[in-house]
Design a protein around this motif. Structure first.
Motif, PDB file in Angstrom:
ATOM      1  N   THR A 160      52.699  37.101  38.037  1.00 12.17           N
ATOM      2  CA  THR A 160      51.664  38.042  38.176  1.00 12.17           C
ATOM      3  C   THR A 160      52.374  39.399  38.690  1.00 12.17           C
ATOM      4  N   VAL A 161      52.426  40.720  38.080  1.00 15.10           N
ATOM      5  CA  VAL A 161      52.993  41.514  38.664  1.00 15.10           C
ATOM      6  C   VAL A 161      51.659  42.375  39.163  1.00 15.10           C
ATOM      7  N   ILE A 162      51.962  42.919  40.714  1.00 16.45           N
ATOM      8  CA  ILE A 162      50.724  43.879  41.228  1.00 16.45           C
ATOM      9  C   ILE A 162      51.437  44.916  41.634  1.00 16.45           C
ATOM     10  N   GLY A 163      50.720  46.000  41.173  1.00 14.42           N
ATOM     11  CA  GLY A 163      51.506  47.455  41.350  1.00 14.42           C
ATOM     12  C   GLY A 163      51.036  48.047  42.662  1.00 14.42           C
ATOM     13  N   ALA A 164      51.466  49.103  42.886  1.00 10.50           N
ATOM     14  CA  ALA A 164      51.184  49.844  44.249  1.00 10.50           C
ATOM     15  C   ALA A 164      49.548  50.446  44.272  1.00 10.50           C
ATOM     16  N   ASP A 165      49.056  50.459  43.093  1.00 12.73           N
ATOM     17  CA  ASP A 165      47.762  50.739  43.145  1.00 12.73           C
ATOM     18  C   ASP A 165      46.740  49.684  43.528  1.00 12.73           C
ATOM     19  N   SER A 166      47.212  48.499  43.848  1.00  9.19           N
ATOM     20  CA  SER A 166      46.200  47.648  44.321  1.00  9.19           C
ATOM     21  C   SER A 166      46.101  47.572  45.722  1.00  9.19           C
ATOM     22  N   THR A 167      45.009  47.652  46.214  1.00  5.10           N
ATOM     23  CA  THR A 167      44.703  47.752  47.891  1.00  5.10           C
ATOM     24  C   THR A 167      45.229  46.499  48.483  1.00  5.10           C
ATOM     25  N   LEU A 168      45.348  46.314  49.691  1.00  6.22           N
ATOM     26  CA  LEU A 168      45.579  44.964  50.431  1.00  6.22           C
ATOM     27  C   LEU A 168      44.487  43.937  50.084  1.00  6.22           C
ATOM     28  N   ASP A 169      43.387  44.352  50.290  1.00  5.35           N
ATOM     29  CA  ASP A 169      41.889  43.904  50.324  1.00  5.35           C
ATOM     30  C   ASP A 169      41.955  43.438  48.706  1.00  5.35           C
ATOM     31  N   GLY A 170      42.234  44.367  47.943  1.00  6.18           N
ATOM     32  CA  GLY A 170      42.251  43.800  46.503  1.00  6.18           C
ATOM     33  C   GLY A 170      43.218  42.602  46.044  1.00  6.18           C
ATOM     34  N   THR A 171      44.134  42.918  46.579  1.00  7.05           N
ATOM     35  CA  THR A 171      45.478  41.949  46.210  1.00  7.05           C
ATOM     36  C   THR A 171      45.050  40.680  46.813  1.00  7.05           C
ATOM     37  N   VAL A 172      44.651  40.653  47.902  1.00  3.58           N
ATOM     38  CA  VAL A 172      44.209  39.348  48.747  1.00  3.58           C
ATOM     39  C   VAL A 172      43.042  38.643  47.973  1.00  3.58           C
ATOM     40  N   GLY A 173      42.201  39.512  47.467  1.00  2.94           N
ATOM     41  CA  GLY A 173      41.076  38.932  46.714  1.00  2.94           C
ATOM     42  C   GLY A 173      41.485  38.356  45.342  1.00  2.94           C
ATOM     43  N   LEU A 174      42.204  39.271  44.727  1.00  3.25           N
ATOM     44  CA  LEU A 174      43.074  38.586  43.508  1.00  3.25           C
ATOM     45  C   LEU A 174      43.453  37.542  43.373  1.00  3.25           C
ATOM     46  N   ILE A 175      44.268  37.146  44.599  1.00  2.11           N
ATOM     47  CA  ILE A 175      44.975  35.862  44.660  1.00  2.11           C
ATOM     48  C   ILE A 175      44.170  34.959  45.194  1.00  2.11           C
ATOM     49  N   MET A 176      43.193  35.101  45.894  1.00  2.00           N
ATOM     50  CA  MET A 176      42.392  34.047  46.264  1.00  2.00           C
ATOM     51  C   MET A 176      41.455  33.490  45.169  1.00  2.00           C
ATOM     52  N   ARG A 177      41.099  34.457  44.275  1.00  2.00           N
ATOM     53  CA  ARG A 177      40.300  33.960  43.122  1.00  2.00           C
ATOM     54  C   ARG A 177      41.232  33.269  41.986  1.00  2.00           C
ATOM     55  N   GLU A 178      42.503  33.891  41.614  1.00  4.33           N
ATOM     56  CA  GLU A 178      43.109  33.187  40.781  1.00  4.33           C
ATOM     57  C   GLU A 178      43.941  32.043  41.209  1.00  4.33           C
ATOM     58  N   THR A 179      44.144  31.585  42.085  1.00  7.72           N
ATOM     59  CA  THR A 179      44.706  30.441  42.869  1.00  7.72           C
ATOM     60  C   THR A 179      43.771  29.400  43.139  1.00  7.72           C
ATOM     61  N   GLY A 180      42.216  29.912  42.981  1.00  8.71           N
ATOM     62  CA  GLY A 180      41.382  28.819  43.433  1.00  8.71           C
ATOM     63  C   GLY A 180      41.100  28.687  44.601  1.00  8.71           C
ATOM     64  N   LEU A 181      42.013  29.285  45.827  1.00  4.58           N
ATOM     65  CA  LEU A 181      41.583  29.080  47.239  1.00  4.58           C
ATOM     66  C   LEU A 181      40.235  29.576  47.410  1.00  4.58           C
ATOM     67  N   ALA A 182      39.852  30.613  46.794  1.00  3.79           N
ATOM     68  CA  ALA A 182      38.635  31.250  47.223  1.00  3.79           C
ATOM     69  C   ALA A 182      37.211  30.347  47.311  1.00  3.79           C
ATOM     70  N   GLY A 183      37.305  29.017  46.276  1.00  2.67           N
ATOM     71  CA  GLY A 183      36.334  28.039  46.071  1.00  2.67           C
ATOM     72  C   GLY A 183      36.557  26.803  46.785  1.00  2.67           C
ATOM     73  N   LEU A 184      37.665  26.558  47.801  1.00  2.21           N
ATOM     74  CA  LEU A 184      38.112  25.585  48.438  1.00  2.21           C
ATOM     75  C   LEU A 184      37.657  25.743  49.720  1.00  2.21           C
ATOM     76  N   PRO A 185      37.214  24.506  50.482  1.00  5.17           N
ATOM     77  CA  PRO A 185      37.063  24.449  51.741  1.00  5.17           C
ATOM     78  C   PRO A 185      38.249  24.336  52.759  1.00  5.17           C
ATOM     79  N   ALA A 186      38.029  25.213  53.874  1.00  3.61           N
ATOM     80  CA  ALA A 186      39.494  24.977  54.601  1.00  3.61           C
ATOM     81  C   ALA A 186      39.283  23.613  55.466  1.00  3.61           C
ATOM     82  N   HIS A 187      40.358  23.218  55.962  1.00  2.00           N
ATOM     83  CA  HIS A 187      40.517  21.919  56.738  1.00  2.00           C
ATOM     84  C   HIS A 187      39.275  22.371  57.954  1.00  2.00           C
ATOM     85  N   ASP A 188      38.801  21.166  58.396  1.00  2.00           N
ATOM     86  CA  ASP A 188      38.107  21.209  59.868  1.00  2.00           C
ATOM     87  C   ASP A 188      38.652  20.850  60.987  1.00  2.00           C
ATOM     88  N   ASP A 189      39.884  20.290  61.087  1.00  6.21           N
ATOM     89  CA  ASP A 189      40.562  19.946  62.019  1.00  6.21           C
ATOM     90  C   ASP A 189      41.432  20.963  62.770  1.00  6.21           C
TER      91      ASP A 189
END
Length: 181
Positions: A152-181
């Protein structure tokens, strides 16, 4: 050889020097928490091996081995770096094909003028002095995409926060729990 599990995520973030890869990777790791292994090309190549970036260099196999080990240990993995297609493409393609879980690749497509501006804002003055505009221009590769349209190509118009959010959503990481150890 299959690696990871159906539940692990493999994320690759690539782009030219000063495109924002490390900032994006740090933002994703901060949002996710424990359980996300950050496999940084600069750390393994420059710090661990103190190696120059060249075809067939040892860091290519080390990046692959570290990513595979972390995936097999149950970590989600984010591989980040310039990772030029001609030198790292075969390794990355094999790693993506071998991963049992969700794999997503992103390329930060930042024009050279914006790259120079971003480099000027780096916090480390010694690094800014060491890596000059000339070097950034010499290293720059326009749209150095992996074969097969896997990124997925992300251009210069995407903010840091926007890019992080996009990747978190598209990868499914946004809906997964972190490890608790």
């Amino acid at each position: 050889m299959a690696v990871g599990s159906a539940g692990t995520r493999l994320v690759v973030v690539r782009g030219n020097s000063a495109s924002g890869k490390s900032s994006v990777a740090a933002g994703i790791r901060d949002r996710f928490g424990r359980g996300l292994a950050l496999v940084g090309q600069d750390n393994l190549r420059r710090t661990v091996l103190r190696e120059r970036d060249r075809p067939g260099a040892a860091n290519i196999g080390l990046i692959d081995s570290v990513a595979r080990y972390a995936l097999d240990a149950g970590y989600h993995v984010l591989v980040e770096g310039i990772l030029s297609a001609d030198r790292y493409g075969t390794m990355l393609t094999r790693l993506l094909a071998d991963h049992r879980g969700v794999s997503c690749c992103y390329y930060l497509d930042i024009p050279i003028a914006e790259t120079l501006l971003r480099h000027a804002t780096k916090a480390d003055p010694a690094y800014r002095a060491q890596v000059t505009e000339r070097e950034l221009r010499d290293w720059y590769r326009e749209r150095d995409l992996l074969p097969g349209g896997v990124e997925t190509v992300i251009g210069a118009d995407s903010t840091l926060d926007g890019t992080v959010g996009l990747i978190m959503r598209e990868t499914g990481l946004a809906g997964l729990p972190a490890h608790d150890d």
